[in-house]
Scaffold this motif. Structure first.
Motif, PDB file in Angstrom:
ATOM      1  N   PHE A 194       1.081  10.565   6.474  1.00  0.00           N
ATOM      2  CA  PHE A 194       1.726  11.860   6.690  1.00  0.00           C
ATOM      3  C   PHE A 194       2.976  12.001   5.824  1.00  0.00           C
ATOM      4  O   PHE A 194       3.194  13.048   5.193  1.00  0.00           O
ATOM      5  N   LEU A 195       3.797  10.961   5.753  1.00  0.00           N
ATOM      6  CA  LEU A 195       5.006  11.009   4.924  1.00  0.00           C
ATOM      7  C   LEU A 195       4.670  11.124   3.439  1.00  0.00           C
ATOM      8  O   LEU A 195       5.357  11.839   2.696  1.00  0.00           O
TER       9      LEU A 195
ATOM     10  N   LEU B 233       4.446  14.576  -1.392  1.00  0.00           N
ATOM     11  CA  LEU B 233       3.691  15.247  -2.446  1.00  0.00           C
ATOM     12  C   LEU B 233       3.844  16.759  -2.350  1.00  0.00           C
ATOM     13  O   LEU B 233       3.994  17.437  -3.363  1.00  0.00           O
ATOM     14  N   ASP B 234       3.848  17.299  -1.140  1.00  0.00           N
ATOM     15  CA  ASP B 234       4.062  18.735  -0.953  1.00  0.00           C
ATOM     16  C   ASP B 234       5.436  19.154  -1.451  1.00  0.00           C
ATOM     17  O   ASP B 234       5.575  20.163  -2.131  1.00  0.00           O
TER      18      ASP B 234
ATOM     19  N   VAL C  96      -4.547  17.171   4.597  1.00  0.00           N
ATOM     20  CA  VAL C  96      -5.716  16.722   3.841  1.00  0.00           C
ATOM     21  C   VAL C  96      -5.785  15.192   3.824  1.00  0.00           C
ATOM     22  O   VAL C  96      -6.862  14.618   4.027  1.00  0.00           O
ATOM     23  N   PHE C  97      -4.669  14.537   3.595  1.00  0.00           N
ATOM     24  CA  PHE C  97      -4.662  13.071   3.549  1.00  0.00           C
ATOM     25  C   PHE C  97      -5.003  12.474   4.908  1.00  0.00           C
ATOM     26  O   PHE C  97      -5.684  11.458   4.987  1.00  0.00           O
TER      27      PHE C  97
ATOM     28  N   PRO D 130       0.810  -1.230   0.000  1.00  0.00           N
ATOM     29  CA  PRO D 130       0.000   0.000   0.000  1.00  0.00           C
ATOM     30  C   PRO D 130       0.840   1.275   0.000  1.00  0.00           C
ATOM     31  O   PRO D 130       0.560   2.215  -0.754  1.00  0.00           O
ATOM     32  N   PHE D 131       1.880   1.303   0.827  1.00  0.00           N
ATOM     33  CA  PHE D 131       2.746   2.477   0.870  1.00  0.00           C
ATOM     34  C   PHE D 131       3.483   2.654  -0.454  1.00  0.00           C
ATOM     35  O   PHE D 131       3.554   3.769  -0.990  1.00  0.00           O
TER      36      PHE D 131
END
Length: 93
Positions: free
Chosen positions: A67-68, A73-74, A87-88, A18-19
């Motif tokens: 969070f990671l 993405l940021d 948001v996630f 998943p990660f």
């Protein structure tokens, strides 16, 4: 009975999937692909993956991983750090 190496590798692969898949979608989101109308659905691929894994297998997508992924993405997209992570995490809860 001791489990074999292949069983251990299979277990690790199942836990990392998943990660890893969500990180791959994150990288695909920020790539400048020249596909028509891809920009409409591109930014939400990561969110769709987070939502899916948090809904169906929350044990495989912990909050720290979400969070990671948001921070990654940021950092890659140039948005202020923590926006997508927040948001996630909201989508996950």
């Amino acid at each position: 009975m001791k489990s074999s190496l292949w069983v251990k590798l299979d277990t690790i692969a199942r836990q990392i999937t998943p990660f890893g898949l969500t990180m791959a979608l994150t990288l695909l989101t920020v790539l400048p692909l020249q596909v028509p109308h891809l920009g409409v659905a591109g930014p939400v691929w990561t969110m769709m993956s987070v939502y899916y894994w948090a809904l169906y297998r929350p044990d495989l997508m912990p909050a720290i991983a979400v969070f990671l992924i948001g921070l990654m993405l940021d950092a890659l997209s140039g948005t202020p750090l923590g926006v997508n992570a927040l948001v996630f995490l909201g989508v996950m809860l």
